[in-house]
Design a protein around this motif. Structure first.
Motif, PDB file in Angstrom:
ATOM      1  N   LEU A   1       0.839  -1.193   0.000  1.00 11.30           N
ATOM      2  CA  LEU A   1       0.000   0.000   0.000  1.00 11.30           C
ATOM      3  C   LEU A   1       0.875   1.244   0.000  1.00 11.30           C
ATOM      4  CD1 LEU A   1      -2.658  -1.123   2.603  1.00 11.30           C
ATOM      5  CD2 LEU A   1      -3.032  -0.784   0.189  1.00 11.30           C
TER       6      LEU A   1
ATOM      7  N   LYS B   1       3.684   5.596  -3.211  1.00  5.66           N
ATOM      8  CA  LYS B   1       4.891   6.209  -3.734  1.00  5.66           C
ATOM      9  C   LYS B   1       4.868   6.264  -5.254  1.00  5.66           C
ATOM     10  CE  LYS B   1       8.085   5.335  -0.042  1.00  5.66           C
ATOM     11  NZ  LYS B   1       8.949   4.226   0.331  1.00  5.66           N
ATOM     12  N   THR B   2       4.372   5.196  -5.902  1.00  8.69           N
ATOM     13  CA  THR B   2       4.338   5.230  -7.364  1.00  8.69           C
ATOM     14  C   THR B   2       3.327   6.252  -7.840  1.00  8.69           C
ATOM     15  OG1 THR B   2       2.687   3.488  -7.537  1.00  8.69           O
ATOM     16  CG2 THR B   2       4.985   2.804  -7.564  1.00  8.69           C
ATOM     17  N   LEU B   3       2.378   6.631  -6.967  1.00  9.75           N
ATOM     18  CA  LEU B   3       1.391   7.615  -7.366  1.00  9.75           C
ATOM     19  C   LEU B   3       1.839   9.035  -7.076  1.00  9.75           C
ATOM     20  CD1 LEU B   3      -1.716   5.659  -6.163  1.00  9.75           C
ATOM     21  CD2 LEU B   3      -1.286   6.376  -8.495  1.00  9.75           C
ATOM     22  N   GLY B   4       3.053   9.176  -6.520  1.00 10.65           N
ATOM     23  CA  GLY B   4       3.577  10.521  -6.346  1.00 10.65           C
ATOM     24  C   GLY B   4       3.706  11.007  -4.918  1.00 10.65           C
ATOM     25  N   ALA B   5       3.387  10.171  -3.936  1.00  5.92           N
ATOM     26  CA  ALA B   5       3.505  10.629  -2.551  1.00  5.92           C
ATOM     27  C   ALA B   5       4.904  10.351  -2.036  1.00  5.92           C
ATOM     28  CB  ALA B   5       2.473   9.897  -1.688  1.00  5.92           C
TER      29      ALA B   5
ATOM     30  N   GLN C   1       4.342  12.171   3.069  1.00  4.08           N
ATOM     31  CA  GLN C   1       2.939  12.134   2.666  1.00  4.08           C
ATOM     32  C   GLN C   1       2.382  10.724   2.813  1.00  4.08           C
ATOM     33  OE1 GLN C   1       3.845  13.841  -1.158  1.00  4.08           O
ATOM     34  NE2 GLN C   1       2.392  15.492  -0.811  1.00  4.08           N
TER      35      GLN C   1
ATOM     36  N   PRO D   1      13.637   9.196  -6.731  1.00  2.00           N
ATOM     37  CA  PRO D   1      12.694   8.360  -5.952  1.00  2.00           C
ATOM     38  C   PRO D   1      11.446   8.053  -6.769  1.00  2.00           C
ATOM     39  CG  PRO D   1      12.703  10.608  -5.127  1.00  2.00           C
ATOM     40  CD  PRO D   1      13.775  10.544  -6.159  1.00  2.00           C
ATOM     41  N   PRO D   2      10.706   6.994  -6.408  1.00  2.00           N
ATOM     42  CA  PRO D   2       9.562   6.565  -7.217  1.00  2.00           C
ATOM     43  C   PRO D   2       8.524   7.651  -7.415  1.00  2.00           C
ATOM     44  CG  PRO D   2       9.655   5.348  -5.152  1.00  2.00           C
ATOM     45  CD  PRO D   2      10.924   6.102  -5.274  1.00  2.00           C
ATOM     46  N   TYR D   3       8.352   8.519  -6.418  1.00  3.01           N
ATOM     47  CA  TYR D   3       7.293   9.505  -6.558  1.00  3.01           C
ATOM     48  C   TYR D   3       7.657  10.635  -7.492  1.00  3.01           C
ATOM     49  CZ  TYR D   3      10.008  10.822  -2.414  1.00  3.01           C
ATOM     50  OH  TYR D   3      11.005  11.060  -1.523  1.00  3.01           O
TER      51      TYR D   3
ATOM     52  N   ILE E   1       5.678   7.339 -13.240  1.00  2.00           N
ATOM     53  CA  ILE E   1       5.275   6.033 -13.732  1.00  2.00           C
ATOM     54  C   ILE E   1       3.992   5.637 -13.028  1.00  2.00           C
ATOM     55  CG2 ILE E   1       7.518   5.065 -14.351  1.00  2.00           C
ATOM     56  CD1 ILE E   1       6.809   3.810 -11.250  1.00  2.00           C
TER      57      ILE E   1
ATOM     58  N   PHE F   1      -6.182   1.196  -1.522  1.00  2.00           N
ATOM     59  CA  PHE F   1      -6.222   1.731  -0.158  1.00  2.00           C
ATOM     60  C   PHE F   1      -7.560   1.376   0.486  1.00  2.00           C
ATOM     61  CE2 PHE F   1      -2.365   3.485  -1.124  1.00  2.00           C
ATOM     62  CZ  PHE F   1      -2.390   4.511  -2.048  1.00  2.00           C
TER      63      PHE F   1
ATOM     64  N   PHE G   1      -6.043   9.855  -5.655  1.00  2.00           N
ATOM     65  CA  PHE G   1      -4.851  10.009  -4.836  1.00  2.00           C
ATOM     66  C   PHE G   1      -3.668  10.514  -5.652  1.00  2.00           C
ATOM     67  CE2 PHE G   1      -2.681   9.298  -0.931  1.00  2.00           C
ATOM     68  CZ  PHE G   1      -1.385   8.939  -1.266  1.00  2.00           C
ATOM     69  N   GLY G   2      -3.422   9.863  -6.784  1.00  2.66           N
ATOM     70  CA  GLY G   2      -2.295  10.260  -7.615  1.00  2.66           C
ATOM     71  C   GLY G   2      -2.436  11.683  -8.132  1.00  2.66           C
TER      72      GLY G   2
ATOM     73  N   LYS H   1      -3.935  14.079  -6.647  1.00  8.14           N
ATOM     74  CA  LYS H   1      -3.629  14.988  -5.531  1.00  8.14           C
ATOM     75  C   LYS H   1      -2.137  15.117  -5.322  1.00  8.14           C
ATOM     76  CE  LYS H   1      -7.504  14.417  -2.423  1.00  8.14           C
ATOM     77  NZ  LYS H   1      -7.917  13.412  -1.504  1.00  8.14           N
ATOM     78  N   MET H   2      -1.470  13.976  -5.293  1.00 11.69           N
ATOM     79  CA  MET H   2      -0.049  13.968  -4.979  1.00 11.69           C
ATOM     80  C   MET H   2       0.768  14.654  -6.062  1.00 11.69           C
ATOM     81  SD  MET H   2       0.371  12.694  -2.065  1.00 11.69           S
ATOM     82  CE  MET H   2      -1.223  13.200  -1.489  1.00 11.69           C
ATOM     83  N   GLN H   3       0.319  14.515  -7.312  1.00  8.87           N
ATOM     84  CA  GLN H   3       1.101  15.091  -8.398  1.00  8.87           C
ATOM     85  C   GLN H   3       0.589  16.458  -8.788  1.00  8.87           C
ATOM     86  OE1 GLN H   3       2.050  12.168 -11.477  1.00  8.87           O
ATOM     87  NE2 GLN H   3       1.784  10.543  -9.959  1.00  8.87           N
TER      88      GLN H   3
ATOM     89  N   ARG I   1      -6.473   3.775 -11.307  1.00 14.06           N
ATOM     90  CA  ARG I   1      -5.719   4.621 -10.390  1.00 14.06           C
ATOM     91  C   ARG I   1      -4.335   4.925 -10.944  1.00 14.06           C
ATOM     92  NH1 ARG I   1      -4.217   2.405  -4.470  1.00 14.06           N
ATOM     93  NH2 ARG I   1      -2.916   1.023  -5.736  1.00 14.06           N
ATOM     94  N   ALA I   2      -3.718   3.882 -11.544  1.00 11.93           N
ATOM     95  CA  ALA I   2      -2.365   4.081 -12.052  1.00 11.93           C
ATOM     96  C   ALA I   2      -2.347   4.888 -13.341  1.00 11.93           C
ATOM     97  CB  ALA I   2      -1.695   2.721 -12.260  1.00 11.93           C
TER      98      ALA I   2
ATOM     99  N   ARG J   1      17.271  11.844   3.477  1.00  8.65           N
ATOM    100  CA  ARG J   1      16.950  10.716   2.595  1.00  8.65           C
ATOM    101  C   ARG J   1      18.216  10.054   2.092  1.00  8.65           C
ATOM    102  NH1 ARG J   1      15.339  10.441  -2.269  1.00  8.65           N
ATOM    103  NH2 ARG J   1      14.713   8.301  -2.209  1.00  8.65           N
TER     104      ARG J   1
END
Lengths: 258, 358, 285
Positions: A161, A166-170, A174, B72-74, B78, B88, B99-100, B102-104, B149-150, C12
């Motif tokens: 989860l 993280k892959t979604l940008g958080a 966050q 980092p992945p965020y 991708i 979630f 969610f994505g 919002k974060m981006q 979502r992705a 980090r």
């Protein structure tokens, strides 16, 4: 049903009766209008009323609740920090730290209590014993319990989860506040209740590290018990204390399930 | 075609275990690219390194031409669909997909329209599904929410880690077609990890076959199936018969410990060397009498298994060579084989390939 | 990037520091308020603290010698004995309960375990007081007429101890029995072992970790118990917990008191280690 099964069930029932019996009796007698045990002369809530007229009782209850609440908050925060570091990271000395964290749980309470007193004496706090010294002692004891509960919760936590977040940008922060923390909430609440109860029920540490003028509920009960033995007033007080404990226990059960 | 994703000599070591061993490949824009292999072959680890969830021990990973090892992945833009979906649980469908966004830092005014649009692409009417709790969805629906979502943040690459594993067969087959359709519609580059060769062959433009941390072969489905380059690829994809022998210079394959000579089209690098001949069961013809074929051999039927749409025969040739042949039941003149029948097997030389011994 | 983001990036990069950052406050707190008090109490016991509560460069064994006096040793021995008996009784009484709940009453399992745990949440003080209630009642109207009493005797103390500590035994036992693979018991029966033999040869050995955990969870705190002998025992039931309490809160003899406490802890630990080596088998922790 086989004989063995019947025997086992009866035996279990008997043990339950023996465990709950005295508690039930105590609660019942708190409503007894007679001062003396063994004679039931009528139902009354007089003893409860008398209790509420005593400022020492209110004071003790208030102190217990405040100390317990503060202990719960601080212990849980420390517990989360510790559990998170120990579960999510690997580093040298982790095994040692883990064992050290279990020591407060295993040590007999009276041994722990006296070390706290000696510590305070050495610091010159001999005359300042009271709220602060009691609080500091309770927190020291509760951190380990919170650690154990939260550690178990973190181990079972689904990390994918967090990876998805993280892959979604958080970023890490966050992710922690939006995903990890909300999902850990039941565990955090359970740990808080545990810490609260441990502090609220505490006797030895409080007895050793308190000073004149600061009394908690267990100490009040102790003072009344050693003076007069079993009395209806004390029965009323203990019934109230019991009610609070049981409610906390039921709440804890509710949060443990999630 | 430009490379969306590029891996250059990427290596990943966990303690003593080499999970990914000097892997290099490119994935092109708008491609449906699969990584196929048995469990433990390193495909998931490779995928996670592309996502940024693992750091390569050595090597370079590039996204859209930029080196991203330290990113980092965020920050990689991708999208990823996890094996167990990782939806979630404390949010409903709408919030999960949002969610994505919002974060981006997409503009808030666009959230609803984007979420609704992607749900429609997924064939899930938003009015019904947006407010639903994750737990109320079926397996296939949860799948689609995870993909939505992705994709909603319009990543340039979508990574999928065996997403169809836990689904029932029929739903899985349907989802395979769905995924292909979605990829065509949205135009995103897909990198898909699976251990199911049927899945890879059905959906992919190109497949990378992996084994023990290395890539054995990369190519289009047909190429991998018809022209496997290694023993592993020949054996892992579909079924095949292996015959050991020597490629001699006059276009024959001398079978080891046997008087057989098989007519082959041997690539020059195998001439004079010991190698394996691979011929697939369905490429072998079986009949009482065969004619007009490069290779024809006599044999006896040892075993005969009826599988519904075809029959699998185990045939022993003179000289102790055993072959598995597959015969379609529809070829009526060739049906009705019994154990003990004397038959002839054969194939045109282009039906077989040569692969190295190891 | 803002300052906080810069700091964040710096952290980090050096991943190794992060766990120690988290542990700083809590471990620091424990170091100050838990572990150093333990060390300080050791210092007291060796006479390294004077009566003005300052450190002095002194080392004496006089307090330990006092602790090994016959009076103290008798009391300590009595405490160990009572703790041991309590552990055994809790086991004998608690195992059937844990077994029944785990295996025989599948449907109500959770409710029943909740009822076992509930007393856990009520403080010892309250429970002993409740027990005192009923025992005094019985003493007055039943036992008294028969010529003996329970409160103020070893029977009162034993009853109190068992009453207090039985949940500590039932819980780990239940956890152990619950994990048991029922098909093992069934297999044993199909191989010809009756219920008793199955229990002794299959069930009991397999639940040993739970038994060991329960025994230790009861034994260790029981040695230092104070409230039970205070309320339910007489002078001949005086336990080491009472000694420590009096030394600290009545006589205020810190040095002797900490020596006695250290001896109690050491001997309890020794008993536990011996038990784990020769009797306990694996631990459930």
């Amino acid at each position: 049903m086989k004989f063995g099964d019947i025997f086992l069930k009866v035996f279990t029932f008997a043990i339950f009766a023996l465990i709950y019996g005295p508690i039930v009796v105590m609660v019942l007698f708190s409503f007894n209008s007679s001062r003396f045990l063994g004679a039931w002369t009528g139902f009354t809530i007089n003893w409860y009323v008398k209790l509420f007229e005593k400022p020492e009782v209110w004071g003790a209850l208030y102190n217990s609740v405040v100390v317990a609440a503060l202990t719960a908050v601080i212990s849980v925060v420390f517990g989360i920090l510790t559990a998170y570091a120990m579960v999510r990271y690997s580093f040298r000395g982790k095994g040692v730290i883990d064992s050290l964290l279990y020591i407060p749980i295993i040590i007999p309470e009276i041994a722990e209590a006296l070390t706290l007193l000696l510590f305070y004496l050495l610091l010159g706090w001999g005359f300042g014993l009271g709220f602060t010294t009691v609080l500091l002692g309770h927190i020291a004891y509760d951190i380990s319990y919170c650690y154990v509960v939260l550690r178990a919760r973190l181990i079972g936590f689904d990390r994918s989860l967090e990876e998805a977040a993280k892959t979604l940008g958080a970023n890490e922060i966050q992710t922690f506040f939006r995903i990890t923390l909300p999902l850990l909430m039941p565990g955090i609440l359970a740990a808080s209740l545990l810490a609260f109860t441990l502090s609220y029920d505490d006797f030895y540490k409080t007895a050793f590290t308190t000073g004149p003028g600061f009394e908690t509920l267990p100490l009040r009960i102790w003072a009344m018990a050693r003076k007069g033995g079993v009395t209806p007033e004390l029965n009323a007080l203990t019934t109230i204390a019991l009610g609070i404990s049981m409610s906390l226990a039921l709440l804890y059960q509710k949060f443990s399930k999630k | 075609m430009s490379a969306e994703v590029e891996l250059i000599e990427v290596r990943k070591v966990f303690g003593d275990v080499v999970a990914v061993d000097d892997v290099s490949f490119e994935v092109y824009k708008n491609e449906f690219f699969s990584m196929l292999g048995p469990s433990g072959c390193g495909k998931t680890t490779t995928l996670r390194m592309i996502a940024g969830l693992e750091e390569p021990t050595k090597g370079i990973i590039k996204l859209r031409g930029n080196v991203v090892n330290d990113v980092p992945p965020y920050k990689r833009r991708i999208g990823m669909v996890f094996q167990h979906l990782a939806l979630f649980p404390h949010m409903n469908v709408y919030d999960n997909i949002c969610f994505g966004l919002k974060m981006q830092k997409f503009p808030e005014s666009e959230f609803k329209s984007r979420v609704y649009k992607i749900l429609e692409v997924m064939d899930m009417p938003p009015e019904i599904f947006a407010k639903r709790n994750i737990r109320q969805l079926s397996g296939g629906q949860q799948q689609r929410v995870a993909i939505a979502r992705a994709l909603v943040t319009e990543p340039t690459v979508l990574l999928l880690d065996e997403p169809l594993g836990p689904l029932d067969l029929k739903i899985r087959q349907r989802m395979q077609i769905e995924l292909k359709r979605i990829q065509r519609t949205v135009g995103t580059t897909f990198i898909y990890v699976t251990h199911d060769q049927g899945e890879a062959l059905t959906m992919s433009d190109r497949i990378a076959v992996m084994n023990k941390g290395r890539i054995e072969q990369i190519g289009a489905a047909k190429e991998i199936y018809e022209r496997p380059k290694t023993k592993f690829v020949a054996g892992f994809i579909g079924e095949t018969n292996f015959i050991e022998g020597l490629c001699n210079s006059d276009g024959y394959f001398d079978v080891k410990n046997s008087p057989f000579k098989i007519v082959v089209d041997a690539p020059s690098e195998f001439v004079g060397k010991n190698a394996l001949l691979s011929v697939r069961p369905e490429k072998i013809f079986v009949a009482k009498k065969l004619k007009n074929m490069d290779n024809i051999f006599d044999g006896t039927v040892e075993d005969c298994i009826y599988v519904g749409s075809f029959v699998t025969l185990r045939i022993r040739l003179v000289g102790d060579v055993e072959l598995k042949a597959q015969v379609q039941v529809a070829e009526s003149s060739l049906a009705d084989f019994k154990v003990g029948d004397k038959v002839q097997v054969g194939w045109p030389k282009e039906n077989a390939t040569i692969v190295p011994l190891e | 990037m803002s300052i906080s983001e810069l700091i964040f990036e710096k952290i980090r990069k050096r991943k190794k520091i992060i766990p120690f950052l988290f542990l700083l406050l809590p471990l620091g707190y424990l170091l100050v308020f838990f572990f150093s008090p333990m060390i300080i109490s050791l210092l007291y016991s060796f006479g390294a603290v004077d009566k003005y509560y300052h450190f002095i460069f002194n080392f004496t064994l006089e307090y330990y010698l006092q602790s090994f006096s016959p009076t103290v040793m008798v009391i300590l021995g009595r405490s160990l004995l009572i703790a041991g008996l309590t552990a055994v009784c809790c086991f004998l009484l608690g195992y059937p309960v844990a077994y029944t709940i785990a295996i025989k009453t599948r449907r109500y399992r959770n409710v029943l375990m909740m009822m076992v745990i509930l007393p856990y949440w009520v403080s010892f003080l309250l429970r002993i007081y409740a027990l005192m209630n009923i025992l005094q009642l019985l003493d007055m109207y039943v036992f008294g007429r028969l010529g003996f009493s329970v409160v103020g005797t070893i029977w009162g103390v034993m009853l109190g101890m068992i009453y207090d500590y039985i949940p500590f035994m039932i819980l780990p036992l239940y956890a152990s029995v619950e994990k048991l693979d029922v098909s093992l018991i069934e297999a044993s029966k199909t191989l010809g072992a009756g219920p008793y033999r199955t229990f002794f040869h299959v069930t009991l050995p397999l639940t040993m970790p739970g038994v060991a955990a329960g025994i230790i969870l009861v034994f260790v705190p029981c040695v230092g118990e104070f409230l039970v002998p205070y309320f339910l025992g007489g002078p001949s039931e005086y336990m080491i917990g009472n000694v420590i309490w009096d030394l600290f809160l009545k006589v205020r003899s810190w040095w002797f008191g900490s020596a006695v406490s250290t001896v109690m802890l050491a001997i309890t630990l020794a008993v536990v280690l011996i038990y784990m080596k020769y009797g306990g088998g694996e631990m459930a922790f």
